[in-house]
Structure formats: structure tokens, C-alpha cells
Design a protein around this motif. Structure first.
Motif, PDB file in Angstrom:
ATOM      1  N   VAL A 162       0.851  -1.191   0.000  1.00 17.84           N
ATOM      2  CA  VAL A 162       0.000   0.000   0.000  1.00 17.84           C
ATOM      3  C   VAL A 162       0.886   1.239   0.000  1.00 17.84           C
ATOM      4  O   VAL A 162       1.890   1.299   0.715  1.00 17.84           O
ATOM      5  N   PHE A 163       0.514   2.193  -0.833  1.00 14.84           N
ATOM      6  CA  PHE A 163       1.178   3.500  -0.855  1.00 14.84           C
ATOM      7  C   PHE A 163       0.176   4.552  -0.391  1.00 14.84           C
ATOM      8  O   PHE A 163      -0.870   4.739  -1.014  1.00 14.84           O
ATOM      9  N   THR A 164       0.484   5.197   0.730  1.00 12.47           N
ATOM     10  CA  THR A 164      -0.359   6.272   1.252  1.00 12.47           C
ATOM     11  C   THR A 164       0.457   7.079   2.250  1.00 12.47           C
ATOM     12  O   THR A 164       1.414   6.545   2.831  1.00 12.47           O
ATOM     13  N   ASN A 165       0.094   8.327   2.453  1.00 10.69           N
ATOM     14  CA  ASN A 165       0.768   9.102   3.502  1.00 10.69           C
ATOM     15  C   ASN A 165      -0.014   9.099   4.799  1.00 10.69           C
ATOM     16  O   ASN A 165       0.413   9.710   5.786  1.00 10.69           O
ATOM     17  N   ASP A 166      -1.163   8.408   4.819  1.00 12.20           N
ATOM     18  CA  ASP A 166      -1.991   8.323   6.023  1.00 12.20           C
ATOM     19  C   ASP A 166      -1.557   7.060   6.797  1.00 12.20           C
ATOM     20  O   ASP A 166      -1.882   5.941   6.407  1.00 12.20           O
ATOM     21  N   LEU A 167      -0.822   7.280   7.882  1.00 16.60           N
ATOM     22  CA  LEU A 167      -0.230   6.152   8.611  1.00 16.60           C
ATOM     23  C   LEU A 167      -1.257   5.172   9.157  1.00 16.60           C
ATOM     24  O   LEU A 167      -1.086   3.956   9.079  1.00 16.60           O
ATOM     25  N   THR A 168      -2.342   5.727   9.736  1.00 18.46           N
ATOM     26  CA  THR A 168      -3.328   4.813  10.327  1.00 18.46           C
ATOM     27  C   THR A 168      -3.996   3.987   9.221  1.00 18.46           C
ATOM     28  O   THR A 168      -4.245   2.797   9.391  1.00 18.46           O
TER      29      THR A 168
END
Ligand code: NDP
Length: 484
Positions: free
Chosen positions: A413-419
């Protein structure tokens, strides 16, 4: 012939030939040139290999872990010293660019030898105190003779990923490489002897599937570790089950990679490139179903195409080349067949799709967009440079779709939202997950699959449990109480 080994097999510390076996031609995938001719193992050769492993194993297991570990660590050093020579061989065997083999093959094999060599001295059982002074102690024991069967994409690495933990635990191994890439396992066997391994603890026999099958069914064999496809895995697992043999199955995948619209697009494109086109796409854990959130789809595809145009395709021995041929004509035709299926089923070809003419088994890195979950290219493992890009709207929807597949090897997964990243990996049905990167497999971390992608884990301390078993010893400090 340029890379003709002294003989086809390596048994009891020596090269062994039996020309009665079916010929195996080794082909340099960049040119189609035959670089070596080997022979498949006859029944006599298989017998010799199993016998020598059986004879050598007890003595090897009786050494201290420190002594066994020393041999493995020396072998790691020799592999690193010879990295260039081994990489050139691996490039000829597989067609993978030298730029890759110099950093990913003998080096990762050496990592495994070093890591398990380091662990060997600390492999122990435990002491378990019980009531009344009684106690149990456990003894970690080797399984005996282990069989390793390899695929053709990472022949040196697979020979070491199986051999190193097996030997660290005190087992002996008979390894059968894929007949497509038979050369480098012989070098691993040679290097182990040079590093001081006793004769017979690591033997290599060449052959087609029938040789693998005869190894798996032999009663002297305690464990089988296979890297291969799901259909082969099914057969080998079933054959091993007849005698309750231990198994590790590292099988195929159709892994998802999810790119949310808040992701760093350059990193996501890099991850998609690494996870689809490294080794010309012939990597089991590749993230070949790339789910891209609708808002960034056009930007993602545009940047992906720009970056792919910069790939340098050509002679894999040229160190500036970063995209080489496929391992064989057959594998190339399988991948090109999937490209045709993709077009026929309505996917939109946005990059590549063709064979590259001019000799060798080259095809272009290929990207399909507007792929839907039911299309063949989104369901079946292609094992070639063919990426499917699928659209999605919401997190819940994409997680369900990502998991809706029989395989479960890897997922990213690529995202900047850690949760969100942690929520997604908690929901992934996969053995190896990545957050904001893809396809790294350091020896320190467990590697393996869920669902149809396999059983057991390679690498890390967990591999030790797959190459040893515990003997429980109950010690009584009291009188025996019997009912009558
Ligand atoms: P195959 O399953 O065709 O072959 C794997 C090995 O098993 C080969 O050495 C093969 O010999 C041997 N074999 C075939 N039939 C039998 C049998 N009945 N009994 C015992 N051995 C047998 O796989 P490929 O070599 O084509 O490799 C590609 C596959 O490997 C892909 O599905 C890929 O996903 C998977 N793979 C998995 C990895 C992982 O770690 N999970 C890593 C790399 C690849 P022969 O080649 O002579 O037929």
C-alpha cells in the motif's frame, strides 16, 4: 561451450556425470546461444546423491553449531569475493541484467549463508520447570535429508535460501535446480566444499520434473522445500504427504499494490516499476494488480509511461542495461499470450505489448489500464513484465477486491496516512506486506505466502523451525504414581 561445467551433478564433494540422462541445453536468453549442455540425473545418480546425503548427515549434525556456522560464514565470504564471476554466470543462465545480478543474486545467497551461519551456534531447546521438581527439556534436532527444488528466476538465491538454514540445523541437502537454469547451484556446492563443508552435505542433481518427483517420494527424505508454481506445489505437497514429510512451499502470486490519492506519486510509480519489471517481471511476489485511486489515475499513468520510456533495454551484460530478456522463449510466449488476452478482453494497452525483434527473448515492459477484476490478466499469474492497473474509489472496496484472489503471497500500500496504511495491511490476506515500498526481501525477515501461495516461511529465525524439530524429554524427580 562457454559455461560448460566439469559435469552435470555435484555429489559427495565431486562433479559427477552420467550421459545416459536426457540432455539439458542451457541457453543464454539474450541471444539464444547454447552455453552449456548438461544431462538429467538417471536413477543411479539420484541414488548416489541421496545416499551420500544420508551418509554425511549424522556426522554434520554431530558438530557443534559454532563449527557448522563457521563453514557457512566462510562460504558467504567466498561468494562475496567471487560476486562478479558468479553474477556473470547468473546473467548467462537467466538473462537478468548484470546490473541486477551484481546486487541481488550471489549477494543475497551470501546474506543467507552469513545469517544462518551466525544463528547456528545459538540453536537450542529449552528448559521447562514443572511442579514437584519435575522438568522438561527440549532438544532441537535436525530433520535428516532435505530436498530443495528450485524455480528459474533466482537460481543462486534459492539454492542458498534453502541450503543455508537446512545446513545450519544439521541437515544434509539434495538440491534440484530448474532445468532452465542449472548452472549456479553447482557453484554454491563447490563453494561450500571450499569453505570446509564435509562431502555429501550439499549435493546438486539436475533434471526435469520427474527427477524432482523421484526425490520427493524417496523414504530417506525427511523434508521437501519447493519454490515453484501452484500446480507443481500441489503435486509435490501431495507426494510428500504420503510419508508425512515436512514441507515448505514457496509458490506463485497475483499480488495487489494499492495506491491512494494522498501517496507520494513518484514513490508509488517506483514501487510499481520495481514490483512489475525488475527481472523482466519474473518475480513471484510482484504486485501485478496495481489499484490506483481514481483521482490520481491519469497522473500515475502519465508518470509511469514517462519513466518506462527511460528503461534501457538491451544486452544484459552491459552494466548500464536495466531491462533484459525473459528467461526462455516459452516464458516469453506465455507472457505475450496474456497480452493478447488482455486486449481481447477489453483492457486498454497504455505501454509496450510487443516482442522486441532482433534475437533473444525480449518483450517490452507492458502496462494495461482500465483492467477489471474478472479479466484473465487480473486473475492469473503471468510471470512476465505485464502490469494491470485497476481503478478504485474507497478503502473498503479496494481491500475487498485486493483480497479476492486465490493467491496470498505479497501485498503493498502506498499512502501518507499512517493509520490507513496499518489498517490496510491488517486486512491484507498475504504473507508479506509492504507500506510505501515494494518487493524487498531481506534475510532477516520471514518470507512466504498465505492461501494458495504456500506453506511455511523462508528466511528469518522462523526458517529454523521449518528445518528442525523438537524432541521433548520429561524428567521426573519423584516416584511414579500408578493407579494400581
Ligand atoms: P515450476 O512449478 O514449473 O517448477 C518448479 C520446480 O519444480 C522445477 O525445478 C521443476 O522442474 C520442478 N518440478 C516440476 N514438476 C515436479 C514434480 N512433479 N515433482 C517435483 N518437482 C517438480 O515453476 P517454474 O520453474 O516455472 O517457476 C515459476 C513459478 O515459481 C512461478 O509460479 C512463481 O510464482 C514461483 N516462484 C515462487 C517464489 C516464491 O518464493 N514464492 C519465488 C520464485 C518463483 P522442471 O523445471 O525441470 O520442470
Amino acid at each position: 561451450m562457454k559455461f560448460q561445467p566439469k559435469a552435470s551433478h555435484f555429489i559427495n564433494g565431486e562433479y559427477v556425470e552420467d550421459t545416459n540422462g536426457a540432455p539439458i541445453d542451457v541457453i543464454f536468453p539474450a541471444t539464444g546461444e547454447i552455453i552449456a549442455r548438461l544431462h538429467s540425473a538417471t536413477a543411479e545418480v539420484v541414488e548416489q546423491a541421496l545416499n551420500s546425503a544420508k551418509m554425511a548427515q549424522n556426522e554434520w549434525a554431530a558438530l557443534s553449531g559454532t563449527e557448522r556456522g563457521r563453514v557457512l560464514r566462510r562460504a558467504a565470504d567466498v561468494m562475496r569475493e567471487r560476486n562478479r564471476e558468479l553474477s556473470i554466470l547468473e546473467t548467462h543462465d537467466t538473462g537478468k541484467p548484470l546490473q541486477e545480478t551484481l546486487v541481488a543474486d550471489a549477494t543475497s545467497g551470501a546474506d543467507a549463508l552469513e545469517y544462518f551461519g551466525g544463528l547456528a551456534a545459538s540453536l537450542t531447546g529449552e528448559h521447562i520447570p514443572l511442579g514437584g521438581g519435575d522438568f522438561v527439556y527440549t532438544i532441537r534436532e535436525a530433520l535428516g535429508v532435505c530436498v530443495g527444488i528450485g524455480a528459474w528466476n533466482y537460481p543462486t538465491q534459492i539454492a542458498c535460501w534453502k541450503g543455508a538454514p537446512a545446513l545450519a540445523c544439521g541437515n544434509a541437502m539434495v538440491f534440484k535446480p530448474s532445468e532452465t537454469t542449472p548452472l549456479s547451484a553447482l557453484k554454491v556446492a563447490e563453494i561450500l566444499i571450499e569453505a570446509g563443508a564435509p562431502k555429501g552435505i550439499y549435493n546438486v542433481v539436475q533434471g526435469y520434473g520427474d527427477v524432482g518427483a523421484s526425490l520427493v517420494t524417496d523414504p530417506r527424505v525427511a523434508k521437501v522445500s519447493l519454490t515453484g508454481s501452484v500446480p507443481t506445489g500441489r503435486k509435490v505437497y501431495a507426494a510428500a504427504a504420503a510419508d508425512m514429510k515436512h514441507v515448505t512451499m514457496e509458490l506463485g502470486g497475483k499480488s495487489p499494490m494499492i495506491v491512494f490519492d494522498d501517496a507520494d506519486i513518484e514513490n508509488a510509480v517506483s514501487g510499481a516499476i520495481l514490483g512489475n519489471f525488475y527481472s523482466s517481471g519474473q518475480v513471484c511476489s510482484n504486485g501485478t494488480r496495481v489499484f490506483v485511486q481514481k483521482g490520481i489515475k491519469d497522473q500515475f499513468l502519465a508518470r509511469l509511461s514517462e519513466r518506462l520510456a527511460a528503461a534501457k533495454i538491451g544486452d544484459p551484460l552491459d552494466e548500464s542495461v536495466n531491462f533484459g530478456p525473459m528467461v526462455s522463449e516459452n516464458q516469453m510466449n506465455i507472457a505475450l499470450g496474456y497480452v493478447e488476452k488482455g486486449k481481447a478482453e477489453g483492457a486498454r494497452l497504455v505501454y509496450g505489448g510487443d516482442r522486441i525483434e532482433g534475437g533473444g527473448f525480449y518483450m517490452q515492459p507492458t502496462v494495461f489500464a482500465d483492467v477489471t477484476d474478472d479479466m484473465t490478466i487480473a486473475r492469473e499469474e503471468i510471470f512476465g513484465p505485464v502490469m494491470s492497473v485497476l481503478d478504485f474509489d474507497t478503502e473498503a472496496e479496494v481491500l475487498a477486491r485486493a483480497n479476492d484472489n486465490e493467491f496470498g503471497l505479497a501485498a503493498g500500500v502506498f499512502t501518507n496516512d499512517l493509520t490507513r496504511a496499518h489498517r490496510i495491511v491488517a486486512g491484507f490476506e498475504a504473507g508479506t506486506c509492504y507500506i510505501n515500498t515494494y518487493n524487498l526481501a531481506p534475510v532477516e525477515a520471514p518470507f512466504g505466502g498465505s492461501k494458495m501461495s504456500g506453506v511455511g516461511r523462508e528466511n528469518s529465525k522462523l526458517a529454523i523451525n521449518h528445518f528442525s524439530e523438537m524432541k521433548t524429554v520429561y524428567v521426573s524427580m519423584n516416584d511414579v504414581e500408578a493407579p494400581y
